[in-house]
Design an enzyme around this catalytic site. Sequence first.
Site, mmCIF file in Angstrom:
data_model
loop_
_atom_site.group_PDB
_atom_site.id
_atom_site.type_symbol
_atom_site.label_atom_id
_atom_site.label_comp_id
_atom_site.label_asym_id
_atom_site.label_seq_id
_atom_site.Cartn_x
_atom_site.Cartn_y
_atom_site.Cartn_z
ATOM 1 N N HIS A 177 46.673 44.013 33.648
ATOM 2 C CA HIS A 177 46.993 44.649 34.928
ATOM 3 C C HIS A 177 45.766 45.339 35.515
ATOM 4 C CE1 HIS A 177 49.597 47.083 37.707
ATOM 5 N NE2 HIS A 177 48.578 47.916 37.572
ATOM 6 N N GLU A 178 45.078 46.131 34.704
ATOM 7 C CA GLU A 178 43.937 46.885 35.213
ATOM 8 C C GLU A 178 42.754 45.976 35.537
ATOM 9 O OE1 GLU A 178 44.028 49.882 36.202
ATOM 10 O OE2 GLU A 178 46.065 50.228 35.469
ATOM 11 N N HIS A 181 43.158 44.430 38.932
ATOM 12 C CA HIS A 181 42.725 45.261 40.066
ATOM 13 C C HIS A 181 41.253 45.008 40.383
ATOM 14 C CE1 HIS A 181 46.215 47.640 41.014
ATOM 15 N NE2 HIS A 181 46.332 48.146 39.799
ATOM 16 N N GLU A 234 49.605 46.880 43.505
ATOM 17 C CA GLU A 234 50.204 47.024 42.182
ATOM 18 C C GLU A 234 51.022 45.784 41.812
ATOM 19 O OE1 GLU A 234 49.725 49.231 39.877
ATOM 20 O OE2 GLU A 234 48.332 50.361 41.119
#
Length: 319
Positions: A177-178, A181, A234
């Site tokens: 997820h990070e 980004h 997100e």
Amino acid sequence: MADPDFLVRDDLQLSHPPQRRFGACADCAAGRCAPPRQRGRRLFTGLLGASALAPAWAREGVDVGKKSWATKVVPAEQLEQAGSQQYAQMLQQASRQRALAPMNHPQVQRLRYIAQRIIPFSYEWNDRARQWQWEVNLLGSPDLNAFCMPGGKIAFYYGILEKLKLEDDEVAAIMGHEVAHALREHARERVGKSAATGLAVELGSALFGLGNLGRTLANYGGQLLNLKFSREDESEADLVGLELSARAGYDPAAAVRLWQKMMAANQGAPPQWLSTHPASGTRIRDLQANLPKVAGLYTRAPRPERRFPIALPLKSSGG
């Protein structure tokens, strides 16, 4: 065995403390979060899980569309350099407070092993990732947080590993997820939109002069960890992270278990971003709806050769 020189500090002092929490959404915190059918340009995969509707030439995995126009406003090199500088400063400050885990710490080894499996699959999403000087570190903070700065600078807080008792697949979900980004350049997008607004104001006196541009970008790039991502960002990171972890051989369904743990951990005293979220269950349903899109990738992916124990409680210090 716990390292006696590594502490979880309740009073960890950093000059650029992250204001954004893992999975936090600026729109949710402000009560502006839209339901899935109203989301914007990129998240058009949400509840359309029927792969039979996809054309034969479609790539396998998730599809989140093109990057925002705003990423073109800001030079990637400048933002990555700012991220590297802030990250290095953060590590130095944590080290002086005995809150930077050493390289031989078992949880650092765990994070770096998982990163080594995920990073090769990042290149398809952003060709610049091939040149990034990737780093992975563990900070001694009790917060439930993790981040990846522009240029591949990853940090986990010990609290998210230890308090949620994360297994490797769940750690991979967070890391994917990070990293997503950074790959989708959400920070660059946020800075670009802010910079475009500031530059438009300056047009009355100069037509995008390089000096004005440099000053504007420096002002916005100096606080990368204070940037707030949108719900769209997100959601996009959720889906790209789902694919990254699946390709790396980690169970993508762990992302659902992770968010169930996050919801349970924040019952009673939820942070602002979660308390104002209209429905955390919506996020889980979006992930579940997209699991079939990465199932084949996970089935064919080689499984990790190493598995690591969950993080043990560490001695805490407030001074």
